[in-house]
Design an enzyme around this catalytic site. Sequence first.
Site, short mmCIF file in Angstrom:
data_model
loop_
_atom_site.label_atom_id
_atom_site.label_comp_id
_atom_site.label_asym_id
_atom_site.label_seq_id
_atom_site.Cartn_x
_atom_site.Cartn_y
_atom_site.Cartn_z
N LEU A 17 0.88 -1.17 0.00
CA LEU A 17 0.00 0.00 0.00
C LEU A 17 0.92 1.21 0.00
O LEU A 17 1.92 1.24 0.71
CB LEU A 17 -0.91 0.03 1.24
CG LEU A 17 -2.02 -1.02 1.31
CD1 LEU A 17 -2.74 -0.93 2.65
CD2 LEU A 17 -3.00 -0.85 0.17
N ASP A 18 0.59 2.23 -0.79
CA ASP A 18 1.40 3.45 -0.85
C ASP A 18 1.47 4.11 0.51
O ASP A 18 0.58 3.93 1.36
CB ASP A 18 0.80 4.44 -1.85
CG ASP A 18 0.89 3.96 -3.28
OD1 ASP A 18 1.77 3.13 -3.56
OD2 ASP A 18 0.08 4.42 -4.10
N ILE A 19 2.49 4.93 0.71
CA ILE A 19 2.68 5.62 1.99
C ILE A 19 1.49 6.53 2.31
O ILE A 19 1.14 6.72 3.47
CB ILE A 19 4.01 6.41 1.99
CG1 ILE A 19 4.35 6.86 3.42
CG2 ILE A 19 3.96 7.58 1.03
CD1 ILE A 19 5.77 7.37 3.59
N ASP A 20 0.82 7.06 1.29
CA ASP A 20 -0.31 7.97 1.50
C ASP A 20 -1.65 7.25 1.55
O ASP A 20 -2.69 7.89 1.58
CB ASP A 20 -0.35 9.01 0.37
CG ASP A 20 0.88 9.90 0.37
OD1 ASP A 20 1.39 10.19 1.47
OD2 ASP A 20 1.33 10.29 -0.72
N THR A 21 -1.61 5.93 1.58
CA THR A 21 -2.84 5.12 1.58
C THR A 21 -3.02 4.44 2.92
O THR A 21 -2.07 3.99 3.53
CB THR A 21 -2.76 4.05 0.47
OG1 THR A 21 -2.53 4.68 -0.78
CG2 THR A 21 -4.03 3.23 0.41
#
Length: 115
Positions: free
Chosen positions: A103-107
């Site tokens: 999962l992306d850091i912003d997710t």
Amino acid sequence: MEERLQKYLANCGVASRRKAEELIMQGKVQVNGKVVTELGTKIDPSKDKVVYNGKEVKEPQEYVYILLNKPIDYVTTAKDQFNRQSVLDLVKVKQRVVPVGRLDIDTEGLLLISN
């Protein structure tokens, strides 16, 4: 059933596959009493004895499954080259576990962590 030595080491929680390859090339792994330095060496876990750091390597007897609601600003990796907070900083278990998927850091969202 045969499998590659570095995969076996990773499955047993010794190191990641890439790190296990380094350990093999450095001559730190023995199979049936002989030092192995060749990548791609295949073993039969039911018959062969694998030793790393003087200890016999065995597959985990207990499996760990963690469902984590990943918060924003955490990276989904076992080790981050930029020293950012990892999802593994949020879980405290004895076994070596790794995130399954990314999962992306912003997710934020559901993440599986397992050995």
